[in-house]
Design an enzyme around this catalytic site. Structure first.
Site, short mmCIF file in Angstrom:
data_model
loop_
_atom_site.label_atom_id
_atom_site.label_comp_id
_atom_site.label_asym_id
_atom_site.label_seq_id
_atom_site.Cartn_x
_atom_site.Cartn_y
_atom_site.Cartn_z
N LYS A 92 0.83 -1.21 0.00
CA LYS A 92 0.00 0.00 0.00
C LYS A 92 0.87 1.27 0.00
O LYS A 92 0.65 2.17 -0.81
CB LYS A 92 -0.90 0.00 1.24
CG LYS A 92 -1.48 1.36 1.60
CD LYS A 92 -2.23 1.29 2.91
CE LYS A 92 -2.52 2.63 3.51
NZ LYS A 92 -1.41 3.25 4.22
N ASN A 93 1.82 1.33 0.91
CA ASN A 93 2.54 2.60 1.06
C ASN A 93 3.53 2.87 -0.07
O ASN A 93 4.01 3.99 -0.22
CB ASN A 93 3.17 2.71 2.45
CG ASN A 93 2.10 2.93 3.51
OD1 ASN A 93 0.96 3.28 3.19
ND2 ASN A 93 2.45 2.73 4.77
N CYS A 148 -5.42 8.36 8.83
CA CYS A 148 -5.63 7.93 10.22
C CYS A 148 -5.25 9.04 11.19
O CYS A 148 -4.35 9.84 10.92
CB CYS A 148 -4.76 6.70 10.51
SG CYS A 148 -5.20 5.27 9.53
N ARG A 180 -0.32 15.43 12.77
CA ARG A 180 0.43 14.84 11.63
C ARG A 180 0.93 15.98 10.75
O ARG A 180 0.43 16.19 9.64
CB ARG A 180 -0.45 13.87 10.84
CG ARG A 180 -0.80 12.61 11.62
CD ARG A 180 -1.47 11.56 10.78
NE ARG A 180 -0.55 10.87 9.88
CZ ARG A 180 -0.87 9.82 9.14
NH1 ARG A 180 -2.09 9.33 9.18
NH2 ARG A 180 0.01 9.26 8.33
N ASP A 236 3.62 0.74 12.10
CA ASP A 236 2.39 0.22 11.48
C ASP A 236 2.11 -1.23 11.89
O ASP A 236 1.10 -1.81 11.47
CB ASP A 236 2.47 0.33 9.95
CG ASP A 236 2.45 1.78 9.50
OD1 ASP A 236 2.09 2.64 10.31
OD2 ASP A 236 2.80 2.05 8.34
N ARG A 280 -9.27 0.24 3.70
CA ARG A 280 -8.36 1.21 3.08
C ARG A 280 -7.02 0.56 2.74
O ARG A 280 -6.33 1.00 1.82
CB ARG A 280 -8.07 2.36 4.05
CG ARG A 280 -9.08 3.47 4.07
CD ARG A 280 -8.56 4.63 4.91
NE ARG A 280 -7.17 4.90 4.55
CZ ARG A 280 -6.20 5.17 5.42
NH1 ARG A 280 -6.43 5.22 6.70
NH2 ARG A 280 -4.97 5.40 5.00
N1 EPU Z 1 6.61 14.48 10.97
C1 EPU Z 1 6.79 15.80 11.22
N2 EPU Z 1 6.83 16.66 10.16
C2 EPU Z 1 6.67 16.23 8.88
C3 EPU Z 1 6.48 14.88 8.63
C4 EPU Z 1 6.45 14.01 9.69
O1 EPU Z 1 6.93 16.22 12.37
O2 EPU Z 1 6.72 17.07 7.98
C5 EPU Z 1 6.59 13.52 12.08
C6 EPU Z 1 5.24 12.83 12.22
O3 EPU Z 1 4.36 13.58 13.02
C7 EPU Z 1 5.65 11.51 12.86
C8 EPU Z 1 7.03 11.23 12.24
O4 EPU Z 1 7.51 12.47 11.77
O5 EPU Z 1 5.80 11.69 14.24
C9 EPU Z 1 7.05 10.24 11.07
O6 EPU Z 1 6.10 10.62 10.09
P1 EPU Z 1 6.24 10.18 8.56
O7 EPU Z 1 6.31 11.42 7.76
O8 EPU Z 1 7.34 9.19 8.43
O9 EPU Z 1 4.85 9.47 8.31
P2 EPU Z 1 3.90 9.60 7.05
O10 EPU Z 1 4.71 9.73 5.81
O11 EPU Z 1 2.83 10.60 7.30
C10 EPU Z 1 3.89 7.08 6.49
C11 EPU Z 1 2.85 6.00 6.33
C12 EPU Z 1 2.27 5.64 7.69
C13 EPU Z 1 3.41 5.23 8.64
C14 EPU Z 1 4.50 6.30 8.69
C15 EPU Z 1 5.73 5.87 9.48
C16 EPU Z 1 1.93 6.45 4.16
C17 EPU Z 1 0.80 6.96 3.37
N3 EPU Z 1 1.79 6.49 5.47
O12 EPU Z 1 3.21 8.19 7.06
O13 EPU Z 1 1.46 4.53 7.44
O14 EPU Z 1 2.89 5.05 9.94
O15 EPU Z 1 4.94 6.61 7.34
O16 EPU Z 1 6.27 4.70 8.95
O17 EPU Z 1 2.91 5.97 3.63
C18 EPU Z 1 -0.34 3.07 7.73
O18 EPU Z 1 -0.03 2.52 6.67
O19 EPU Z 1 -1.17 2.59 8.54
C19 EPU Z 1 0.28 4.34 8.07
C20 EPU Z 1 -0.25 5.18 8.95
#
Ligand code: EPU
Length: 430
Positions: free
Chosen positions: A22-23, A117, A122, A307, A399
């Site tokens: 998915k990701n 989620c 976020r 995750d 999802r």
């Molecule tokens: N963060 C910041 N600023 C940013 C971006 C992130 O402070 O600009 C913080 C976030 O708040 C968090 C940490 O950095 O505490 C990591 O966030 P990350 O950006 O890595 O997460 P994401 O890209 O929003 C993706 C996956 C999530 C998964 C996370 C961590 C997708 C669409 N989502 O989210 O997947 O938990 O990486 O591996 O790829 C899921 O699949 O259930 C899911 C939530």
């Protein structure tokens, strides 16, 4: 209302095929915006996040053709529009990848803030920091994020991420693939889907080096051209079924995986007394004896994935002794705990730490999925529970998990989808 009804307590036996990640898919579909020509994307999971993103591309003017169940042809050559429709984009977290992809393609993007989620805050400040460093102006007005490269094309530059962020790393890669000059991302995330996005873009003509390490270099090219790409297997879907077997007992061969991507999960299951045997592209998971307690800390890859945190918690609830989970990525990823407690779990949460006292068994209850992975964990708890579990709000689960009911039924689980009249609506009508 649609819910899952599970009659638990049955060990799982047989084989499960894992779908595409998915990701990775949710970044690769927006990446097709950068390509001049037809991208054939294979091994796409059939999940609602994928459908939504393909619909968004269609609304922008892409030609999307289904080739078979897991393959689509996407042609974005004729898109002239960089404004993403609000209603669809708000339903999905990964809509933020449209900002990087549209900035890369057109030098401008108008995208609604992402949904997805709820784990507390976020922020996407690191994505924006990257775009600004590459010469874009970014502001939020009228419910939209407006981003525009001041000289019409993104400029390569050096970006140090303050936080290891999967989303920011991939979004900057998207914005950089067609940029003028070299972009260097330092303190980059290293997840398998980051490597997959780089491989997709490179197969279309990009020049991305170092994906999978913490320094990624992207030499901007003038043009990407069409091709065929197959998405990697889903690490988290595989891990979810591995933990399901750990919770219920039994023996399941989990096929079409990359065992290397599962090592962080395998290591924890071995500590807990579960047998995991690696094959070339499969893992055999077997649990016959008791589960042993352990501690888990979630971290960016190659650490234990956040995750998988709710799913491993479901298993730890059934392990003898006291286990401690430390959530190292998200501020608030324990919203499922109240639902587990209804099933007899003993969990105390303080901030990012959960202390779990193992219990003999879960007992069936009526519960509600509160997000994707929490929902998957509730399915695991229901499979292991004595009695009947009803799980509502299953749209969260659908999802991200293709055919979860069919896959689990295929290994002996008693799980059904039940559609009942919407009680709230009935009450209003009555
Ligand atoms: N963060 C910041 N600023 C940013 C971006 C992130 O402070 O600009 C913080 C976030 O708040 C968090 C940490 O950095 O505490 C990591 O966030 P990350 O950006 O890595 O997460 P994401 O890209 O929003 C993706 C996956 C999530 C998964 C996370 C961590 C997708 C669409 N989502 O989210 O997947 O938990 O990486 O591996 O790829 C899921 O699949 O259930 C899911 C939530």
């Amino acid at each position: 209302m649609t819910k899952y009804v599970i009659h638990g307590g049955k060990p799982l036996y047989g084989e499960i095929d894992i779908s595409g990640a998915k990701n990775a898919a949710v970044a690769i579909i927006p990446a097709a915006l950068l390509v001049d020509g037809v991208c054939r994307i294979e091994n796409l999971p059939q999940i609602s996040d994928v459908t939504l993103l393909l619909n968004i591309l269609q609304e922008l003017g892409a030609d999307v053709r289904t080739v078979n169940r897991t393959t689509v042809d996407v042609d974005c050559s004729h898109i002239r529009n960089a404004r993403v429709p609000e209603e669809l984009a708000r339903k999905i977290r990964a809509s933020y990848y449209l900002i990087g992809a549209l900035l890369g393609r057109f030098g401008s993007a108008e995208v609604p803030p992402p949904g997805g989620c709820d784990f507390g805050g976020r922020p996407i400040d690191q994505h924006i920091k990257g775009f600004v460093a590459m010469g874009a102006n970014v502001d939020v007005r009228g419910g939209y994020i407006h981003a525009k490269a001041s000289n019409g094309r993104m400029n390569g530059t050096q970006i140090y991420l303050d936080i290891v962020s999967v989303g920011a790393t991939m979004n900057i890669m998207l914005a950089a693939a067609l940029a003028d000059g070299m972009t260097i991302i330092e303190n980059a995330a290293k997840e398998p889907h980051i490597v997959d996005l780089a491989n997709f873009l490179n197969s279309m003509g990009a020049e991305i080096m170092g994906a999978g390490t913490d320094v990624i270099k992207i030499r901007g090219v003038e043009r990407l051209t069409g091709g065929t790409y197959s998405i990697i297997p889903d690490q988290i879907e595989a891990g979810t079924y591995m933990t399901a077997v750990a919770a219920t007992g039994g023996e399941v061969l989990i096929k079409n995986v990359i065992p290397k991507h599962l090592e962080c999960i395998t290591a924890k299951l071995l500590e807990m007394g579960v047998d995991v045997e690696e094959r070339d592209d499969a893992v055999l998971v077997r649990r016959t004896g008791k589960l042993t307690r352990t501690n888990v800390k979630t971290l960016p890859y190659p650490g234990f994935p956040t995750d998988m945190q709710p799913q491993i918690a479901a298993v730890l609830c059934l392990a003898e002794g006291t286990s401690v989970i430390t959530e190292g990525v998200w501020d608030n990823r324990y919203r499922y705990v109240d639902e587990f407690r209804r099933m007899g779990a003993q969990i105390q949460v303080d901030g990012k730490i959960a202390v779990i006292e193992g219990v003999e068994k879960f007992t069936g209850a009526r519960i509600q999925a509160c997000d994707l992975r929490a929902g998957a964990a509730m399915v695991i708890a229901g499979l292991a529970a004595q009695g009947t579990t009803e799980i509502g709000h299953i749209h969260h689960i659908e999802r991200g998990y293709e055919d979860i009911v069919r896959k689990l039924s295929g290994v002996g689980a008693d799980i059904r989808v039940v559609v009942t009249p919407d009680e709230d609506k009935q009450a209003q009508v009555g």
